[in-house]
Design a protein around this motif. Structure first.
Motif, PDB file in Angstrom:
ATOM      1  N   ARG A  38       0.826  -1.225   0.000  1.00  0.00           N
ATOM      2  CA  ARG A  38       0.000   0.000   0.000  1.00  0.00           C
ATOM      3  C   ARG A  38       0.854   1.267   0.000  1.00  0.00           C
ATOM      4  O   ARG A  38       0.343   2.357   0.241  1.00  0.00           O
ATOM      5  CB  ARG A  38      -0.936   0.065   1.210  1.00  0.00           C
ATOM      6  CG  ARG A  38      -2.090  -0.908   1.178  1.00  0.00           C
ATOM      7  CD  ARG A  38      -3.127  -0.530   2.232  1.00  0.00           C
ATOM      8  NE  ARG A  38      -4.286  -1.404   2.126  1.00  0.00           N
ATOM      9  CZ  ARG A  38      -4.371  -2.577   2.756  1.00  0.00           C
ATOM     10  NH1 ARG A  38      -3.388  -3.006   3.511  1.00  0.00           N
ATOM     11  NH2 ARG A  38      -5.449  -3.321   2.614  1.00  0.00           N
ATOM     12  N   GLY A  40       2.477   4.510  -1.174  1.00  0.00           N
ATOM     13  CA  GLY A  40       2.099   5.437  -2.238  1.00  0.00           C
ATOM     14  C   GLY A  40       0.604   5.625  -2.368  1.00  0.00           C
ATOM     15  O   GLY A  40       0.138   6.430  -3.174  1.00  0.00           O
ATOM     16  N   MET A  41      -0.186   4.883  -1.590  1.00  0.00           N
ATOM     17  CA  MET A  41      -1.640   4.969  -1.729  1.00  0.00           C
ATOM     18  C   MET A  41      -2.301   5.556  -0.469  1.00  0.00           C
ATOM     19  O   MET A  41      -3.503   5.465  -0.302  1.00  0.00           O
ATOM     20  CB  MET A  41      -2.233   3.592  -2.015  1.00  0.00           C
ATOM     21  CG  MET A  41      -1.716   2.988  -3.310  1.00  0.00           C
ATOM     22  SD  MET A  41      -2.718   1.607  -3.901  1.00  0.00           S
ATOM     23  CE  MET A  41      -2.208   0.319  -2.805  1.00  0.00           C
ATOM     24  N   GLN A  45      -0.965  10.655  -0.514  1.00  0.00           N
ATOM     25  CA  GLN A  45      -0.887  10.335  -1.943  1.00  0.00           C
ATOM     26  C   GLN A  45       0.545  10.187  -2.438  1.00  0.00           C
ATOM     27  O   GLN A  45       0.880  10.586  -3.556  1.00  0.00           O
ATOM     28  CB  GLN A  45      -1.635  11.386  -2.768  1.00  0.00           C
ATOM     29  CG  GLN A  45      -3.141  11.318  -2.632  1.00  0.00           C
ATOM     30  CD  GLN A  45      -3.718  10.237  -3.526  1.00  0.00           C
ATOM     31  OE1 GLN A  45      -3.171   9.141  -3.640  1.00  0.00           O
ATOM     32  NE2 GLN A  45      -4.838  10.521  -4.174  1.00  0.00           N
TER      33      GLN A  45
ATOM     34  N   PHE B 151      -4.839  -7.967  -4.304  1.00  0.00           N
ATOM     35  CA  PHE B 151      -3.417  -8.029  -4.675  1.00  0.00           C
ATOM     36  C   PHE B 151      -2.752  -9.228  -4.012  1.00  0.00           C
ATOM     37  O   PHE B 151      -2.006  -9.972  -4.637  1.00  0.00           O
ATOM     38  CB  PHE B 151      -2.667  -6.770  -4.198  1.00  0.00           C
ATOM     39  CG  PHE B 151      -3.272  -5.481  -4.667  1.00  0.00           C
ATOM     40  CD1 PHE B 151      -3.731  -5.334  -5.957  1.00  0.00           C
ATOM     41  CD2 PHE B 151      -3.362  -4.400  -3.794  1.00  0.00           C
ATOM     42  CE1 PHE B 151      -4.279  -4.139  -6.384  1.00  0.00           C
ATOM     43  CE2 PHE B 151      -3.905  -3.203  -4.207  1.00  0.00           C
ATOM     44  CZ  PHE B 151      -4.368  -3.066  -5.501  1.00  0.00           C
ATOM     45  N   HIS B 255      -7.876  -3.100   6.854  1.00  0.00           N
ATOM     46  CA  HIS B 255      -6.906  -2.006   6.966  1.00  0.00           C
ATOM     47  C   HIS B 255      -7.530  -0.766   7.602  1.00  0.00           C
ATOM     48  O   HIS B 255      -6.822   0.083   8.148  1.00  0.00           O
ATOM     49  CB  HIS B 255      -6.379  -1.752   5.555  1.00  0.00           C
ATOM     50  CG  HIS B 255      -5.753  -0.416   5.324  1.00  0.00           C
ATOM     51  ND1 HIS B 255      -6.452   0.640   4.753  1.00  0.00           N
ATOM     52  CD2 HIS B 255      -4.514   0.041   5.558  1.00  0.00           C
ATOM     53  CE1 HIS B 255      -5.636   1.679   4.666  1.00  0.00           C
ATOM     54  NE2 HIS B 255      -4.460   1.350   5.142  1.00  0.00           N
ATOM     55  N   ILE B 300      -9.711   9.569  -0.191  1.00  0.00           N
ATOM     56  CA  ILE B 300      -8.270   9.657  -0.458  1.00  0.00           C
ATOM     57  C   ILE B 300      -7.964   9.478  -1.943  1.00  0.00           C
ATOM     58  O   ILE B 300      -7.206  10.229  -2.527  1.00  0.00           O
ATOM     59  CB  ILE B 300      -7.502   8.580   0.356  1.00  0.00           C
ATOM     60  CG1 ILE B 300      -7.713   8.789   1.858  1.00  0.00           C
ATOM     61  CG2 ILE B 300      -6.023   8.593   0.019  1.00  0.00           C
ATOM     62  CD1 ILE B 300      -7.182  10.095   2.390  1.00  0.00           C
ATOM     63  N   ARG B 301      -8.554   8.435  -2.531  1.00  0.00           N
ATOM     64  CA  ARG B 301      -8.238   8.143  -3.943  1.00  0.00           C
ATOM     65  C   ARG B 301      -9.471   7.624  -4.656  1.00  0.00           C
ATOM     66  O   ARG B 301     -10.332   6.995  -4.056  1.00  0.00           O
ATOM     67  CB  ARG B 301      -7.180   7.028  -4.047  1.00  0.00           C
ATOM     68  CG  ARG B 301      -5.802   7.405  -3.634  1.00  0.00           C
ATOM     69  CD  ARG B 301      -4.968   6.166  -3.379  1.00  0.00           C
ATOM     70  NE  ARG B 301      -4.472   5.498  -4.580  1.00  0.00           N
ATOM     71  CZ  ARG B 301      -3.402   5.871  -5.237  1.00  0.00           C
ATOM     72  NH1 ARG B 301      -2.714   6.915  -4.856  1.00  0.00           N
ATOM     73  NH2 ARG B 301      -2.989   5.210  -6.301  1.00  0.00           N
TER      74      ARG B 301
END
Lengths: 93, 381
Positions: A38, A40-41, A45, B151, B255, B300-301
């Motif tokens: 994880r 870089g995520m 960012q 993953f 997580h 966040i993303r």
């Protein structure tokens, strides 16, 4: 240098040892390492860890750092609350 | 280079097929991917694993796959935690129509041993306290559904397959498949030539193109489905919460982050996987309506990935009558990750001419030739 004590990614608490362990296992690319750790995520960012990880990959494989891939930049630029986004239109009108 | 079999695609399906074949003793297995491992749909998926489906085949594939996931860490002897958690899927019904449909679904699911139950909204609130009861009718719940890290699960298969001798070629694109005398002769990539008589199409979003390489028309298309992740917080939600009518799935992963997605009916059929403002806007409104507390979390993303959609939204796990030695595991319609253990097992059995663990006539590509197919999977976000 004690690799366990060197933090590479502050959002996900990833140490230098986590990185070199994966490189030793045979993972070669930024994308592979990113997906397992994880790195870089996180919330920042990747603003600190991306270049640090690129440097480690570059050193480990002895390739120029400019040849190490940079992961895709994803929105958002900074964290925004879901509530703020859902109410944004209402506030505009 | 000679290969017994060339698998195109290193997503969860490709690595599962490779592992299952290698475990049965097949040598010289090659997996080719034009990018890195799990770079396509697998690595972009919502990380949920569920058994609450509306068709018999999807229920069977899901149930047996969950049975495998429960033991996957041990079976594959993986040294990292695959982050498997079984805290259920809570599927909310918005009205009587959905309630009645779910009643049928639960009956079907129970018939193959899936422990799903239909519950009132007050019971749902006990499972997910921050659920907005004003906007739901009732729910169904299956406690053995859950979460799995895409993953790491893919990596677990990859590591196990490598130990069994499977060779992986990343950043290498299949350009041509040479066929002569109705037999596959060679797979040509931009870096190698593999002499082989067997090819497996596990190309995910690019399944149709890999069919076109040998002139087989696979009735699938790809469309972008977007998704976002929030900052991680302490655990407040056990199960994945889904609503088909409201168009949302939302779970808190081990997580700590929340992952959520929804579909866009107006999306075009192509390989676009970009992120849009429209998604962010609609997703936030839906999430805040159904789970108001989540509104406090920062996004966040966001990213996108392809659903490879089949006409009945069930996978095509199949050989073909046109070309012996050509197999496919495609058209999962957004759910290839959670079916992967069975995909790998069934395809390995098919390739080795063994009897398959379950009857998969209904997953054959020929099913689309008959006009009177009514078996359409409705339980898809």
């Amino acid at each position: 240098m004690i690799k366990e004590d060197v933090i590479i990614c502050r959002c996900e608490d990833i140490t230098l040892k986590d990185i070199t362990d994966l490189l030793d296992e045979g993972y070669q690319t930024f994308e592979e390492i990113k997906r397992i750790l994880r790195i870089g995520m996180g919330a920042c960012q990747g603003s600190t860890c991306i270049s640090l990880l690129q440097r480690e990959i570059s050193n480990y494989h002895n390739i120029p750092i400019e040849k190490v891939e940079t992961p895709k930049v994803r929105p958002l630029m900074t964290g925004v609350k879901l509530k703020s986004i859902s109410e944004a239109y209402k506030n505009e009108s | 280079m000679k290969a017994n079999i060339v698998i195109i695609g290193s997503g969860i399906s490709g690595v599962s097929i490779a592992y299952n074949l290698a475990k049965k003793g097949v040598k010289d297995i090659v997996v080719v991917d034009k990018s890195y491992i799990s770079s396509g749909s697998t690595g972009r998926c919502g990380a949920g694993v569920r058994q609450q489906w509306g068709t018999l085949m999807n229920c069977k594939l899901a149930k047996s796959s969950i049975d495998f996931f429960e033991k996957a860490q041990k079976i594959l002897k993986y040294h990292r935690d695959i982050e498997f958690k079984q805290e259920g899927y809570l599927i909310v019904a918005e009205d009587d129509e959905e309630f009645n449909q779910f009643k049928k679904n639960v009956k079907l699911q129970n018939s193959v041993g899936i422990p799903s139950i239909q519950i009132s909204k007050d019971e749902a609130k006990k499972i997910v306290p921050h659920l907005n009861l004003d906007v739901i009718h009732s729910a169904t719940y299956c406690k053995t559904d859950g979460h799995l890290n895409p993953f790491l699960m893919t990596d677990a298969y990859y590591v196990a397959a490598k130990k069994l001798g499977v060779k992986f070629y990343f950043y290498e694109e299949v350009k041509e498949i040479i066929v002569s005398n109705k037999k596959i002769q060679k797979v040509i990539t931009d870096k190698h030539e593999f002499y082989t008589h067997k090819v497996v199409n596990a190309a995910g979003g690019f399944a149709k193109e890999v069919g076109d390489l040998v002139g087989i028309d696979i009735p699938v298309y790809s469309e972008n489905h977007e998704i976002l992740v929030t900052e991680p917080i302490e655990k407040i939600q056990g199960p994945m919460v889904i609503s088909f009518k409201k168009n949302i799935y939302c779970q808190q992963v081990p997580h700590g982050a929340f992952i959520m997605g929804r579909s866009d009916k107006s999306v075009e059929k192509n390989h676009d996987i970009s992120s849009t403002w429209k998604f962010l806007d609609e997703m936030s409104k839906t999430a805040v309506e159904l789970l108001p507390l989540i509104g406090e979390l920062r996004v966040i993303r966001q990213w996108g990935g392809s659903y490879n959609v089949s006409p009945d939204r069930q996978p095509i796990i199949s050989d073909t009558k046109e070309l012996a030695g050509y197999y496919m595991a495609v058209g999962f319609s957004g759910h290839g990750f959670m079916f992967a253990p069975m995909t790998g097992l069934l395809l390995s059995e098919m390739i080795l001419n063994e009897p398959t663990s379950i009857d998969i006539t209904d997953l054959h590509i020929d099913r689309f030739e008959s006009e009177n197919k009514t078996n359409y999977e409705q339980s898809v976000v």
